[in-house]
Design a protein around this motif. Structure first.
Motif, PDB file in Angstrom:
ATOM      1  N   ALA A 217      -0.347  55.446   3.998  1.00 32.38           N
ATOM      2  CA  ALA A 217       0.686  55.749   2.998  1.00 32.38           C
ATOM      3  C   ALA A 217       0.837  54.586   2.019  1.00 32.38           C
ATOM      4  O   ALA A 217       0.993  54.792   0.806  1.00 32.38           O
ATOM      5  N   LEU A 218       0.787  53.352   2.532  1.00 33.92           N
ATOM      6  CA  LEU A 218       0.890  52.177   1.669  1.00 33.92           C
ATOM      7  C   LEU A 218      -0.296  52.094   0.710  1.00 33.92           C
ATOM      8  O   LEU A 218      -0.126  51.810  -0.484  1.00 33.92           O
ATOM      9  N   ILE A 219      -1.492  52.339   1.226  1.00 35.55           N
ATOM     10  CA  ILE A 219      -2.696  52.308   0.376  1.00 35.55           C
ATOM     11  C   ILE A 219      -2.586  53.335  -0.740  1.00 35.55           C
ATOM     12  O   ILE A 219      -2.864  53.044  -1.910  1.00 35.55           O
ATOM     13  N   MET A 220      -2.171  54.539  -0.390  1.00 34.17           N
ATOM     14  CA  MET A 220      -2.046  55.591  -1.398  1.00 34.17           C
ATOM     15  C   MET A 220      -0.971  55.244  -2.424  1.00 34.17           C
ATOM     16  O   MET A 220      -1.155  55.461  -3.636  1.00 34.17           O
TER      17      MET A 220
ATOM     18  N   TRP B 285      -0.217  66.696  19.473  1.00 35.92           N
ATOM     19  CA  TRP B 285       0.766  66.566  18.390  1.00 35.92           C
ATOM     20  C   TRP B 285       0.844  65.120  17.928  1.00 35.92           C
ATOM     21  O   TRP B 285       0.804  64.177  18.726  1.00 35.92           O
ATOM     22  N   ASN B 286       0.963  64.958  16.612  1.00 37.67           N
ATOM     23  CA  ASN B 286       1.077  63.645  16.006  1.00 37.67           C
ATOM     24  C   ASN B 286       2.021  63.752  14.815  1.00 37.67           C
ATOM     25  O   ASN B 286       1.916  64.697  14.015  1.00 37.67           O
ATOM     26  N   HIS B 287       2.925  62.805  14.705  1.00 40.99           N
ATOM     27  CA  HIS B 287       3.929  62.856  13.635  1.00 40.99           C
ATOM     28  C   HIS B 287       3.280  62.879  12.259  1.00 40.99           C
ATOM     29  O   HIS B 287       3.692  63.658  11.385  1.00 40.99           O
ATOM     30  N   GLY B 288       2.262  62.027  12.046  1.00 40.72           N
ATOM     31  CA  GLY B 288       1.612  61.964  10.739  1.00 40.72           C
ATOM     32  C   GLY B 288       0.950  63.277  10.370  1.00 40.72           C
ATOM     33  O   GLY B 288       1.105  63.774   9.236  1.00 40.72           O
ATOM     34  N   ARG B 289       0.182  63.863  11.298  1.00 38.23           N
ATOM     35  CA  ARG B 289      -0.478  65.144  11.028  1.00 38.23           C
ATOM     36  C   ARG B 289       0.552  66.253  10.833  1.00 38.23           C
ATOM     37  O   ARG B 289       0.418  67.086   9.928  1.00 38.23           O
ATOM     38  N   SER B 290       1.583  66.276  11.694  1.00 39.44           N
ATOM     39  CA  SER B 290       2.593  67.320  11.599  1.00 39.44           C
ATOM     40  C   SER B 290       3.320  67.261  10.255  1.00 39.44           C
ATOM     41  O   SER B 290       3.598  68.300   9.632  1.00 39.44           O
TER      42      SER B 290
ATOM     43  N   ASP C  84      -1.534  60.659   7.097  1.00 36.06           N
ATOM     44  CA  ASP C  84      -0.384  59.815   6.759  1.00 36.06           C
ATOM     45  C   ASP C  84      -0.200  59.671   5.251  1.00 36.06           C
ATOM     46  O   ASP C  84       0.894  59.358   4.785  1.00 36.06           O
ATOM     47  N   MET C  85      -1.280  59.885   4.476  1.00 33.78           N
ATOM     48  CA  MET C  85      -1.182  59.689   3.027  1.00 33.78           C
ATOM     49  C   MET C  85      -0.702  60.936   2.304  1.00 33.78           C
ATOM     50  O   MET C  85      -0.312  60.875   1.129  1.00 33.78           O
ATOM     51  N   VAL C  86      -0.739  62.111   2.961  1.00 32.02           N
ATOM     52  CA  VAL C  86      -0.443  63.374   2.280  1.00 32.02           C
ATOM     53  C   VAL C  86       0.970  63.405   1.689  1.00 32.02           C
ATOM     54  O   VAL C  86       1.150  63.810   0.528  1.00 32.02           O
ATOM     55  N   PRO C  87       2.026  62.988   2.413  1.00 31.70           N
ATOM     56  CA  PRO C  87       3.366  63.026   1.815  1.00 31.70           C
ATOM     57  C   PRO C  87       3.519  62.149   0.576  1.00 31.70           C
ATOM     58  O   PRO C  87       4.402  62.395  -0.247  1.00 31.70           O
TER      59      PRO C  87
END
Length: 502
Positions: free
Chosen positions: A402-405, A468-473, A429-432
Motif C-alpha cells: 500500500a505504501l509503495i502504491m 482468509w487474509n485481511h489484505g485479500r478480503s 494490499d495495494m488494491v484499496p
C-alpha cells in the motif's frame, strides 16, 4: 500411571492432534488465517501442558509465546508474500529464543553462538520428533494381565485369518448381485492417493510438534549444551592491520562521497558522465552489501581479541570506532542514493525492503557501539534480534504494498512516470489504494490496471475460510463495490451478450 508417563502420553496425543489439524488447516493455500490459527493452537497446547504438569519456565518465556502469536497474526493480516516470509523468519527466531530461555540464564546475556546453538537444538528436536518419546519409559499403574494379552493376541490372529475369507466370499457375493456390488463398491470407494497425502502431511506436522514440545516441556535434553569454537591464533597486530587498511579504504571513499552528498546533480554528471538516477542505481545495493558485511567482520574481530590485554582491547575499540563512523557515512550515502533512485523511478518492494534492512543495520551498529565497544558483548545478540523483530513488526504495520502504491501514485499525479506493469506484480494490499486513483492515470495505464484488477482480485465464487487474509478480503470487497466502474475502464469491455447473461 506416573506423572512423567502422563506428560509423555499427553504430548504424544497433543502432537498427533495438532498434526491432523495442521493438515486440515495448512493444506488450504495460500497461507493466511490457517497459519495464524495453527501457531496459536500449538503454543496454546504446549502452554496448557506446562500448566497442567507444573512445568516452570523462566521469566520472559510468556512474552516470547505472546510474540509468536503476534507474528503469526501477520499471515492473516497482510497479503504481501515477502512480508509473510519475514514473519516466518521472526517465528523461527522466537522459537529459538524460547528453547534458549529454558536454560535459566538471562535472555539479554545470550550471545550469537548461543543463538546458533539454540537454532541447532530446535531444529534437531523437530527433526528427531517422536523418537524422543519412544525412548522414554512409560510406566502404567498396572500391567495388563496374561489373560488380557492372550485374548488380544487371539483377536488379532482372528482378524488376520478373516481378511482373505472376507475378500473371497465378498467377491463372489458381489458378482452374484448388482445391488450388493454397488453398495460395497460405494462404501470402499476411497481415493488412496489423497488419503496417503493427508496422512503424510499430518504425520510431518505431528512429528515436528512432538519434537519441539519435548524440548520446551523438558522431556528431552538439548542436543548441544554448549558450542565451543576454538579461536584462531591471531593477535592484536593481525587484527589491527586489516582494520587499518579497511579504514583507509573507507576514508578515501567517504572523502569522494562528501562531494556528492553535499553537491548537486550537475557535479555527478560532469565528473562521471552519468545521470544522477543512474549513479544512484549503480551504488545503492553495493553499499547495502558493504554495510551488511562490515558488521560480521567487527564481531569476529572482537571475538578473536576477547579476553586479551588492555592494549589489545583499546586498539580494537579505537579502530572499531573509526570503522563505525566511516560506515555510518557510507550508510548515509546509500540512503541518499535510494532517495534519488526513488525520485527518478519510484518505490518498489526491493528498494523498500533494502531500506528497511539498512535501518536494521543502522540500529544494530549503534547497539554494537553501545555494547561491544564498551565491553558489554553479552548484551549485543539479544538486542540485535529484538531490533530485527521490531523492524519486521513495523513493516507489517506500514503495509509495504500500500505504501509503495501510494508513493508511486503521488509521483504520477506530479507528472512523473508510472510503471503499470510493476503495479500488477503487487499483492492485494495495494488494491484499496490503487482503485480510487485509477481515473487520474492515463488511458493506457488505467485500462491495463482495471483489467488486471478484475481478472486477479475479483471475489472468487467460492472461498476457503482457512486461507482468509485481511489484505485479500479487503481487495475483494473493494472490487465488488467498484465492479461497474472497473468494467467501464477495462481494455476489453464486455459484449452485449455478456451483459445480458450477467
Amino acid at each position: 500411571m506416573n506423572s512423567n508417563s502422563k506428560l509423555l502420553l499427553e504430548t504424544l496425543v497433543s502432537g498427533v492432534t495438532l498434526g491432523a489439524l495442521g493438515d486440515a488447516l495448512l493444506r488450504a493455500g495460500p497461507l493466511g488465517l490457517n497459519m495464524t490459527l495453527w501457531v496459536l493452537l500449538v503454543t496454546t497446547a504446549i502452554f496448557g501442558l506446562a500448566l497442567r504438569h507444573g512445568i516452570e519456565w523462566p521469566r520472559g518465556t510468556n512474552l516470547i509465546i505472546g510474540l509468536l502469536v503476534v507474528f503469526a497474526a501477520g499471515f492473516a493480516w497482510r497479503a504481501n508474500p515477502v512480508l509473510k516470509l519475514l514473519d516466518l523468519v521472526a517465528l523461527v527466531v522466537l522459537a529459538t529464543t524460547w528453547s534458549l530461555s529454558l536454560e535459566g540464564g538471562r535472555l539479554r546475556c545470550l550471545g550469537l553462538i548461543d543463538y546458533v546453538r539454540g537454532l541447532l537444538n530446535s531444529g534437531a528436536a523437530a527433526a528427531v520428533g517422536a523418537t524422543v518419546l519412544s525412548k522414554k519409559d512409560v510406566r502404567l499403574a498396572q500391567a495388563p494381565s496374561p489373560v488380557a494379552v492372550r485374548r488380544a493376541r487371539a483377536v488379532a490372529l482372528g482378524l488376520v485369518m478373516a481378511f482373505p475369507l472376507l475378500f473371497v466370499f465378498g467377491g463372489l457375493l458381489m458378482a452374484a448381485d448388482a445391488v450388493f456390488d454397488r453398495m460395497v463398491t460405494t462404501a470402499f470407494d476411497v481415493d488412496f492417493a489423497n488419503l496417503l497425502s493427508h496422512a503424510a502431511l499430518a504425520a510431518f506436522f505431528a512429528w515436528i510438534v512432538i519434537g519441539f514440545s519435548s524440548l520446551v516441556l523438558k522431556l528431552n535434553r538439548p542436543l548441544l549444551s554448549s558450542l565451543n569454537i576454538e579461536k584462531p591464533g591471531l593477535g592484536t597486530l593481525e587484527i589491527a592491520v586489516p582494520l587499518i587498511l579497511l579504514n583507509l579504504l573507507f576514508l578515501v571513499f567517504v572523502v569522494v562521497q562528501l562531494r556528492y552528498l553535499f553537491g548537486d546533480a550537475s557535479l555527478v554528471q560532469v565528473t562521471v558522465d552519468l545521470t544522477y538516477s543512474e549513479y544512484a542505481r549503480r551504488g545503492f545495493f553495493e553499499l547495502v552489501t558493504v554495510t551488511a558485511l562490515a558488521l560480521p567482520l567487527l564481531l569476529v574481530a572482537d571475538w578473536v581479541l576477547a579476553g586479551g590485554d588492555r592494549r589489545s582491547v583499546r586498539t580494537f575499540r579505537i579502530l572499531g570506532g573509526v570503522f563505525l563512523v566511516l560506515l555510518f557515512v557510507i550508510m548515509a550515502s546509500a540512503v541518499k542514493r535510494m532517495l534519488l533512485y526513488q525520485t527518478a523511478y519510484g518505490l518498489t518492494d526491493e528498494r523498500l525492503y533494502a531500506t528497511a534492512f539498512m535501518v536494521w543495520i543502522g540500529i544494530v551498529l549503534t547497539w554494537f557501539a553501545a555494547t561491544v565497544l564498551r565491553g558489554r558483548r553479552e548484551a549485543f545478540a539479544t538486542g540485535a534480534a529484538a531490533a530485527g523483530l521490531l523492524v519486521i513488526l513495523s513493516l507489517n504495520v506500514l503495509n509495504p504494498d500500500a505504501l509503495i502504491m501510494k508513493v508511486n501514485l503521488e509521483r504520477a499525479l506530479a507528472g512523473e512516470g508510472f510503471d503499470a506493469a510493476y503495479a500488477t506484480s503487487l499483492s492485494g494490499d495495494m488494491v484499496p489504494v490503487l482503485v480510487p486513483a485509477l481515473s487520474s492515470l492515463d488511458a493506457d495505464d488505467r485500462c491495463a490496471l482495471a483489467t488486471h484488477i478484475l481478472e486477479h482480485w475479483s471475489p472468487p465464487a467460492e472461498t476457503d475460510w482457512r486461507s482468509w487474509n485481511h489484505g485479500r478480503s479487503k481487495a475483494w470487497g473493494i472490487v465488488r463495490q467498484e465492479t461497474d466502474r472497473l468494467e467501464a475502464m477495462r481494455c476489453d469491455p464486455p459484449t452485449e451478450s455478456q451483459i445480458l447473461l450477467n
